[in-house]
Design a protein around this motif. Structure first.
Motif, PDB file in Angstrom:
ATOM      1  N   TYR A  34      17.710 -42.629 -19.805  1.00  0.00           N
ATOM      2  CA  TYR A  34      17.168 -43.817 -19.909  1.00  0.00           C
ATOM      3  C   TYR A  34      15.714 -43.937 -20.667  1.00  0.00           C
ATOM      4  O   TYR A  34      15.294 -44.963 -21.350  1.00  0.00           O
ATOM      5  CB  TYR A  34      16.620 -44.597 -18.544  1.00  0.00           C
TER       6      TYR A  34
ATOM      7  N   ARG B  20      22.930 -45.177  -4.425  1.00  0.00           N
ATOM      8  CA  ARG B  20      23.139 -44.959  -5.761  1.00  0.00           C
ATOM      9  C   ARG B  20      24.163 -44.025  -6.320  1.00  0.00           C
ATOM     10  O   ARG B  20      24.972 -44.097  -6.936  1.00  0.00           O
ATOM     11  CB  ARG B  20      21.671 -44.803  -6.782  1.00  0.00           C
TER      12      ARG B  20
ATOM     13  N   LEU C 110      23.581 -45.000 -27.900  1.00  0.00           N
ATOM     14  CA  LEU C 110      23.698 -46.283 -27.870  1.00  0.00           C
ATOM     15  C   LEU C 110      25.101 -46.794 -28.167  1.00  0.00           C
ATOM     16  O   LEU C 110      25.681 -47.466 -27.613  1.00  0.00           O
ATOM     17  CB  LEU C 110      22.575 -46.902 -29.061  1.00  0.00           C
ATOM     18  N   ILE C 111      25.814 -45.832 -29.161  1.00  0.00           N
ATOM     19  CA  ILE C 111      27.180 -46.195 -29.124  1.00  0.00           C
ATOM     20  C   ILE C 111      27.864 -46.068 -28.032  1.00  0.00           C
ATOM     21  O   ILE C 111      29.064 -46.955 -27.706  1.00  0.00           O
ATOM     22  CB  ILE C 111      27.857 -45.467 -30.328  1.00  0.00           C
TER      23      ILE C 111
ATOM     24  N   LEU D 160      16.740 -43.922 -24.401  1.00  0.00           N
ATOM     25  CA  LEU D 160      17.451 -45.364 -24.582  1.00  0.00           C
ATOM     26  C   LEU D 160      15.990 -46.323 -24.639  1.00  0.00           C
ATOM     27  O   LEU D 160      16.122 -46.998 -25.586  1.00  0.00           O
ATOM     28  CB  LEU D 160      18.244 -45.848 -23.587  1.00  0.00           C
TER      29      LEU D 160
ATOM     30  N   LEU E 245      27.243 -46.559 -24.784  1.00  0.00           N
ATOM     31  CA  LEU E 245      26.753 -47.460 -23.830  1.00  0.00           C
ATOM     32  C   LEU E 245      26.953 -48.748 -24.437  1.00  0.00           C
ATOM     33  O   LEU E 245      27.641 -49.702 -23.663  1.00  0.00           O
ATOM     34  CB  LEU E 245      25.456 -47.131 -23.420  1.00  0.00           C
ATOM     35  N   GLY E 246      26.414 -49.041 -25.534  1.00  0.00           N
ATOM     36  CA  GLY E 246      26.429 -50.403 -26.119  1.00  0.00           C
ATOM     37  C   GLY E 246      27.684 -50.922 -26.495  1.00  0.00           C
ATOM     38  O   GLY E 246      28.105 -51.959 -26.599  1.00  0.00           O
ATOM     39  N   VAL E 247      28.312 -49.769 -27.495  1.00  0.00           N
ATOM     40  CA  VAL E 247      29.678 -50.380 -28.048  1.00  0.00           C
ATOM     41  C   VAL E 247      30.810 -50.029 -27.244  1.00  0.00           C
ATOM     42  O   VAL E 247      31.852 -50.624 -27.036  1.00  0.00           O
ATOM     43  CB  VAL E 247      29.604 -49.590 -29.540  1.00  0.00           C
TER      44      VAL E 247
ATOM     45  N   PRO F  55      30.003 -45.818 -18.680  1.00  0.00           N
ATOM     46  CA  PRO F  55      28.998 -45.860 -17.700  1.00  0.00           C
ATOM     47  C   PRO F  55      27.978 -44.801 -17.866  1.00  0.00           C
ATOM     48  O   PRO F  55      28.493 -43.535 -18.404  1.00  0.00           O
ATOM     49  CB  PRO F  55      29.745 -45.626 -16.417  1.00  0.00           C
ATOM     50  N   ILE F  56      26.893 -45.156 -17.641  1.00  0.00           N
ATOM     51  CA  ILE F  56      25.617 -44.129 -17.788  1.00  0.00           C
ATOM     52  C   ILE F  56      25.827 -42.816 -17.478  1.00  0.00           C
ATOM     53  O   ILE F  56      25.307 -41.787 -17.916  1.00  0.00           O
ATOM     54  CB  ILE F  56      24.210 -44.997 -17.338  1.00  0.00           C
TER      55      ILE F  56
ATOM     56  N   ARG G  32      32.192 -45.176  -9.312  1.00  0.00           N
ATOM     57  CA  ARG G  32      32.549 -45.901 -10.817  1.00  0.00           C
ATOM     58  C   ARG G  32      33.143 -44.491 -11.506  1.00  0.00           C
ATOM     59  O   ARG G  32      33.869 -44.596 -12.604  1.00  0.00           O
ATOM     60  CB  ARG G  32      31.138 -46.214 -11.392  1.00  0.00           C
TER      61      ARG G  32
ATOM     62  N   LEU H 259      27.613 -45.226  -5.229  1.00  0.00           N
ATOM     63  CA  LEU H 259      28.228 -46.218  -6.364  1.00  0.00           C
ATOM     64  C   LEU H 259      28.576 -45.488  -7.681  1.00  0.00           C
ATOM     65  O   LEU H 259      29.512 -45.850  -8.233  1.00  0.00           O
ATOM     66  CB  LEU H 259      27.245 -47.199  -6.573  1.00  0.00           C
TER      67      LEU H 259
ATOM     68  N   ARG I 174      20.298 -38.931 -15.908  1.00  0.00           N
ATOM     69  CA  ARG I 174      20.113 -40.245 -16.041  1.00  0.00           C
ATOM     70  C   ARG I 174      18.816 -40.737 -16.357  1.00  0.00           C
ATOM     71  O   ARG I 174      18.815 -41.634 -17.443  1.00  0.00           O
ATOM     72  CB  ARG I 174      20.651 -40.859 -14.615  1.00  0.00           C
TER      73      ARG I 174
END
Lengths: 84, 212
Positions: free
Chosen positions: B181, B88, B156-157, B184, B159-161, B165-166, B95, B91, B177
């Motif tokens: 979570y 993890r 949320l903006i 979120l 990550l989602g919009v 990356p987290i 990223r 990666l 992290r």
């Protein structure tokens, strides 16, 4: 900051995405990989992990890499034992 | 290198002195053996960065493993758990490096001034559908404003919009992290419950905008 209409929908879409389940899956990924290595039915034993891995490429990357490491270590130890 | 049971690993790593040093040394060797197999999936071992990355990830993994010993639940071999953590980190690091190299500046420029975009125009939808959609969007905006804290909304903006990356979002919000979570998860539960009370579901909203 006012969100645009499309941003608003992206946000709603995100709420439905599997991303937030990643931590739950990560918690048992080692267990899942070992079940797979023992050639038991990991998908049946931990179905939520199986479902998640089918849709989440990030977790799938982690899982496949872990499997790769375990298999190659197992192989190299097998080769070592053969030589002894 | 000695082989240890899970219990022996935990005991040695939680102890002080020579037993701990020996266990850490063995752990480093185990990671140094396994990690290149994982990393070579994404970066060539011939790449000049490869060895540096292996060493960087091992260092970080050892720290994280020691921090999280209490969270190991013994459902796998200890060494499998160790490899999982290192993978993890590897990666995330790959990223993060790629993300930073490519698009961060562009995003920072854009995040305060989103392009105004209306889904109510040019859709070819009839006036009734347009009104229904406008009403839905207005209700979603209100729900988001009323239910989420500023921090939840920002996360949320990002990550989602904006699709950041987290790990990068955690850095920007000065958190980790796992805490992110949790934040979120809480935000998702609050929004879903409130939308349900408003007679809306995420799926229903998305369907309404996908047709016509």
């Amino acid at each position: 900051m006012e969100l645009s209409d499309s941003s608003l929908l992206d946000l709603i879409r995100f709420l439905e995405s599997p991303e937030l389940d990643c931590e739950r899956v990560f918690d048992v990924l080692d267990q899942y990989a070992e079940i797979e290595i023992r050639t038991e039915d990991a998908a049946r034993l931990l179905p939520f992990v199986h479902r998640h891995l089918e849709t989440c490429s990030k977790c799938c990357d982690e899982y496949e890499a872990l499997l790769d490491v375990l298999i190659k270590i197992q192989e190299s130890e097998g080769n070592k034992n053969d030589r002894l | 290198m000695s082989t240890r049971t899970n219990q022996e690993w935990l005991q040695a790593l939680k102890s002080q002195g020579l037993a701990r040093d020996a266990a850490l040394e063995d752990l480093r060797a185990i990671l140094a053996k396994g990690l290149p197999y994982a990393l070579s999936r994404w970066i060539s071992p011939a790449d000049p960065q490869f060895e540096f990355l292996v060493e960087e990830v091992i260092q970080e993994a050892l720290l994280r493993i020691l921090e999280r010993l209490d969270s190991f639940q013994g459902r796998s071999q200890f060494t499998t758990w160790v490899h999982k953590i290192a993978i993890r980190i590897a990666l995330s690091e790959l990223r993060r490096k790629r993300w930073r190299d490519s698009s961060l500046d562009e995003l920072v420029d854009n995040e305060e001034t989103p392009v105004p975009e209306s889904l109510l125009e040019d859709s070819g939808a009839g006036p009734e559908i347009s009104l229904e959609r406008a009403d839905m969007l207005q209700r979603i905006r209100r729900v988001i404003t009323e239910e989420l804290t500023e921090r939840q909304r920002q996360a949320l903006i990002y990550l989602g919009v904006q699709g950041i990356p987290i790990e990068e979002v955690a850095r920007r919000l000065n958190t980790n992290r796992n805490a992110l979570y949790k934040l979120l998860h809480d935000a998702r539960v609050r929004l879903k419950h409130r939308l349900a009370r408003e007679g809306l579901s995420a799926q229903e909203i998305l369907t309404a905008f996908e047709t016509g």
